[in-house]
Enzyme design. Sequence first.
Site, PDB file in Angstrom:
ATOM      1  N   ASP A 121       0.877  -1.172   0.000  1.00 16.30           N
ATOM      2  CA  ASP A 121       0.000   0.000   0.000  1.00 16.30           C
ATOM      3  C   ASP A 121       0.915   1.223   0.000  1.00 16.30           C
ATOM      4  O   ASP A 121       1.999   1.175  -0.565  1.00 16.30           O
ATOM      5  CB  ASP A 121      -0.961  -0.045   1.191  1.00 16.30           C
ATOM      6  CG  ASP A 121      -2.286   0.671   0.928  1.00 16.30           C
ATOM      7  OD1 ASP A 121      -2.228   1.857   0.560  1.00 16.30           O
ATOM      8  OD2 ASP A 121      -3.355   0.068   1.113  1.00 16.30           O
TER       9      ASP A 121
ATOM     10  N   HIS B  31       1.459   2.100  -3.254  1.00 19.82           N
ATOM     11  CA  HIS B  31       0.399   2.889  -3.890  1.00 19.82           C
ATOM     12  C   HIS B  31       0.829   4.335  -4.073  1.00 19.82           C
ATOM     13  O   HIS B  31       0.371   5.009  -4.987  1.00 19.82           O
ATOM     14  CB  HIS B  31      -0.885   2.813  -3.069  1.00 19.82           C
ATOM     15  CG  HIS B  31      -1.594   1.502  -3.207  1.00 19.82           C
ATOM     16  ND1 HIS B  31      -2.752   1.212  -2.516  1.00 19.82           N
ATOM     17  CD2 HIS B  31      -1.317   0.407  -3.943  1.00 19.82           C
ATOM     18  CE1 HIS B  31      -3.156  -0.022  -2.836  1.00 19.82           C
ATOM     19  NE2 HIS B  31      -2.296  -0.516  -3.685  1.00 19.82           N
TER      20      HIS B  31
END
Length: 547
Positions: free
Chosen positions: A290, A324
């Site tokens: 992430d 991300h």
Amino acid sequence: MNLKGYCVVTLLAGVLCNTTMQAQPLPKVKQVSFRKDTFNITRYGAKPDGVTLNTQAINGAIDACSKKGGGVVVVPGGFWLTGPIVLKNNVNLHLQANALVQFTKDFSQYPLVKGNWEGLDQMRNQSPLSADNQQNIAITGAGIIDGGGDAWRQVKKDKLTDTQWKKLVASGGVVSEDNRIWYPSEQNQKASKMKNPGEITADKTPEFYQSIKDFLRPNLLVFTNCKTILLEGVTFQNSPAWNLHPLMCQDLTLRNVYVKNPWYAQNGDGIDLESCKNVLIEGSTFDVGDDGICIKSGRDEAGRKRGMPTENVIVRNCAVYHAHGGFVIGSEMSGGARNIYVSDCSFIGTDIGLRFKTTRGRGGVVENIYCSNIVMKDIPGEAILFDMYYAAQDPVPLAGEKRDAPKVQLLPVTEATPVFRGFYIKDVVCDGASKAIFIRGLPEMNISDIYLSNLVLKAEKGIDIQEAKNINMKGVQLIADKTTPLISINNGNKINLANITYNKADVLVNVSGANAGGITITGTDTNKAAKKLELGEGVAANVINIQ
């Protein structure tokens, strides 16, 4: 990077000096100091056989060290299986080379405790590494800490190869009805369909939390209300949820660590600084599932009530691979974020490079953010992104996934309306992105006061500005593939573009929106474009001045 004593506006935006916007001196971060006394965990019964559960022995060494005034708790080379470890005052937990601290996958070893998840008070399984209200603590050395995260996490089929997916399904667990998500257990799947099942509310009983225990994944490391912290040299990997989570901490140094998660790791963030003050992150590498390096300060009303911004942060000489976002602020930033300095970092293959995200309901003010000397390569999404319509989705759609643009509507300004202002970004090179720059504010609260200079951005698409004001770009070189238009401005006001260079443009600038105005382009060779200007319906030609 030395930001002391110069005018940021002058250097970054090429406008008249405004002394009220000078950068402050870099924050000072207090450092740890320990006694030389050493406490070897083997003296307390620890065995490196990968079978013996060493929870009691390791915590016993930490307790003894802290009670005697502190020192170094030594973890020698070897395989050390353990349950949760709790750090205490004045203790440096030191992992020697070839030390592997493996946290057990036996969930019964992790009691349910009151914690915090994404800015809300939640019931969680106790974190493998934790400390509450402690001072002068550290985890150092050259060893590896493994959180056993694969036992806890859901996995999306689209993020695995066919072979990986078949092997995962064969290992046990439960597969969703549409065959797209694997769950570690039925209990996990059941809870995943509930809204905030772990949130602490008066109607929930201990029996209820126990019935969804498998779902309440812990972060690998959670330090809460701690002061003077050092994390140095160690590898932190395979976290059940977030990897490193300092919460309401002060004087934290993170140096030369490696933070690692599988790229498919759901919520597998690298580090989430939440409501922390005086932080130095340097020389570290992140390769995670992430966001890589992320700034937070609580969520919605709970974050605003806490009212603790993350502030006075230095991030320098770091590399982020899969994530991300390379450096990220938000989306849980309801307590605010300010005085943050990012320099000399590399983002290689991160979904987005510099990622600033929020949404209605958060509230909070993000301001005084300084980024310089950033290099990026192979960015699937945007090189630089500001987005006030964050929708809790992966930044790059998976194959076949369709997403609708958010509905744009003007709403009243309240305490729940977020604010993004005062960003200063210079000296950025990006070799490959889907879009160079994306700026999207809210109609009732435009993103404002952004200064970008000396950027070289190679991307499929150029610049997209929506609902923004006082946006200043100087010395931006765009090498784009799709150039109809190269620069899009919707409801942008006071947009100043100076010395923009580009390889080609079918349409240089497209302007739309009833609130567009005060757009200026100077020092730019507009003759290279097949068409200089394209105006949307109802937009007058005088909203833009091309000099």
